[in-house]
Scaffold this motif. Structure first.
Motif, PDB file in Angstrom:
ATOM      1  N   GLU A  28       0.817  -1.222   0.000  1.00  0.00           N
ATOM      2  CA  GLU A  28       0.000   0.000   0.000  1.00  0.00           C
ATOM      3  C   GLU A  28       0.849   1.271   0.000  1.00  0.00           C
ATOM      4  O   GLU A  28       0.371   2.322  -0.402  1.00  0.00           O
ATOM      5  CB  GLU A  28      -0.918   0.019   1.219  1.00  0.00           C
ATOM      6  N   VAL A  29       2.085   1.188   0.457  1.00  0.00           N
ATOM      7  CA  VAL A  29       2.952   2.361   0.557  1.00  0.00           C
ATOM      8  C   VAL A  29       3.497   2.690  -0.830  1.00  0.00           C
ATOM      9  O   VAL A  29       4.156   1.865  -1.454  1.00  0.00           O
ATOM     10  CB  VAL A  29       4.113   2.120   1.551  1.00  0.00           C
ATOM     11  N   GLU A  59       5.343   1.569  -8.316  1.00  0.00           N
ATOM     12  CA  GLU A  59       4.585   2.748  -7.917  1.00  0.00           C
ATOM     13  C   GLU A  59       5.305   3.582  -6.857  1.00  0.00           C
ATOM     14  O   GLU A  59       4.929   4.721  -6.614  1.00  0.00           O
ATOM     15  CB  GLU A  59       3.217   2.348  -7.361  1.00  0.00           C
ATOM     16  N   LEU A  60       6.322   3.015  -6.218  1.00  0.00           N
ATOM     17  CA  LEU A  60       6.989   3.692  -5.110  1.00  0.00           C
ATOM     18  C   LEU A  60       7.822   4.868  -5.598  1.00  0.00           C
ATOM     19  O   LEU A  60       8.592   4.745  -6.545  1.00  0.00           O
ATOM     20  CB  LEU A  60       7.888   2.716  -4.360  1.00  0.00           C
ATOM     21  N   LYS A 122      -1.357   6.617  -1.830  1.00  0.00           N
ATOM     22  CA  LYS A 122      -2.213   5.691  -1.091  1.00  0.00           C
ATOM     23  C   LYS A 122      -1.835   5.736   0.383  1.00  0.00           C
ATOM     24  O   LYS A 122      -2.656   5.975   1.257  1.00  0.00           O
ATOM     25  CB  LYS A 122      -2.057   4.279  -1.642  1.00  0.00           C
ATOM     26  N   VAL A 123      -0.551   5.458   0.653  1.00  0.00           N
ATOM     27  CA  VAL A 123       0.012   5.550   2.001  1.00  0.00           C
ATOM     28  C   VAL A 123       1.424   6.107   1.859  1.00  0.00           C
ATOM     29  O   VAL A 123       2.174   5.684   0.981  1.00  0.00           O
ATOM     30  CB  VAL A 123       0.055   4.186   2.716  1.00  0.00           C
ATOM     31  N   ASN A 135      15.265   6.022  16.086  1.00  0.00           N
ATOM     32  CA  ASN A 135      14.631   6.010  14.780  1.00  0.00           C
ATOM     33  C   ASN A 135      13.123   6.116  14.909  1.00  0.00           C
ATOM     34  O   ASN A 135      12.531   5.592  15.853  1.00  0.00           O
ATOM     35  CB  ASN A 135      14.966   4.711  14.042  1.00  0.00           C
ATOM     36  N   SER A 136      12.504   6.775  13.928  1.00  0.00           N
ATOM     37  CA  SER A 136      11.043   6.794  13.873  1.00  0.00           C
ATOM     38  C   SER A 136      10.584   6.769  12.436  1.00  0.00           C
ATOM     39  O   SER A 136      11.223   7.339  11.549  1.00  0.00           O
ATOM     40  CB  SER A 136      10.475   8.019  14.590  1.00  0.00           C
ATOM     41  N   CYS A 137       9.498   6.076  12.218  1.00  0.00           N
ATOM     42  CA  CYS A 137       8.838   6.021  10.920  1.00  0.00           C
ATOM     43  C   CYS A 137       7.358   6.223  11.188  1.00  0.00           C
ATOM     44  O   CYS A 137       6.791   5.574  12.067  1.00  0.00           O
ATOM     45  CB  CYS A 137       9.032   4.660  10.253  1.00  0.00           C
ATOM     46  N   ILE A 138       6.748   7.136  10.448  1.00  0.00           N
ATOM     47  CA  ILE A 138       5.331   7.399  10.635  1.00  0.00           C
ATOM     48  C   ILE A 138       4.640   7.286   9.289  1.00  0.00           C
ATOM     49  O   ILE A 138       5.174   7.715   8.269  1.00  0.00           O
ATOM     50  CB  ILE A 138       5.092   8.774  11.301  1.00  0.00           C
ATOM     51  N   LEU A 139       3.478   6.672   9.300  1.00  0.00           N
ATOM     52  CA  LEU A 139       2.698   6.467   8.084  1.00  0.00           C
ATOM     53  C   LEU A 139       1.525   7.437   8.071  1.00  0.00           C
ATOM     54  O   LEU A 139       0.876   7.650   9.110  1.00  0.00           O
ATOM     55  CB  LEU A 139       2.184   5.042   8.021  1.00  0.00           C
TER      56      LEU A 139
END
Length: 144
Positions: A28-29, A59-60, A122-123, A135-139
């Motif tokens: 989805e990402v 698509e990325l 999409k995401v 570290n941080s990752c946010i969607l």
């Protein structure tokens, strides 16, 4: 302390945890606002981690806000999160600028080019990585 793991293990773990906690599938990402500090050590490891996590998803698209504004240190993650939300809101992803000599291992089709591009997000994933593995990752996703 400042050097990422050679295989980007911390980056991969952070992305995988964000996906698991959100219930979002990796397929989805389709947009990543990378941490990308313009250092060969960090950028290539983040790139490899993204490829490991998302494969060669056609698509990325990946860009770096820091390519235009530099590193804002403690404020970088917040500003990049805003840029990510704005990309979702407007349908435009900002360019990667000042990328003059990409590593041969980088598939340039994954990167946003030197001009802004339209993208139906999409995401989106916004990455922020700090010294010592903070570290941080946010969607983010459009509201439906």
């Amino acid at each position: 302390m400042t050097e990422p793991h050679p295989e980007g293990a911390g980056v991969v773990l952070c992305i995988e945890k964000a996906l698991a906690q959100s219930g979002v599938s990796r397929e989805e990402v389709n947009y990543v606002n990378a941490h990308a500090t313009s250092t060969p050590a960090g950028d290539l490891k983040e790139y490899k981690a993204l490829v490991r996590c998302f494969g060669q998803n056609p698509e990325l698209k990946v860009n770096s806000t820091k390519s235009m504004i530099g590193h804002l240190l403690g404020a970088a993650g917040a500003v990049e999160a805003v840029a990510t939300v704005q990309a979702i809101r407007t349908g435009w992803v900002h360019p990667n600028v000042n990328l003059e000599n990409p590593d041969e291992a980088v598939d340039m089709n994954l990167l946003v080019g030197p001009k802004k591009e339209r993208l139906d997000i999409k995401v989106a994933l916004s990455n922020s990585f700090g010294f010592g593995g903070h570290n941080s990752c946010i969607l983010f996703a459009p509201y439906k």
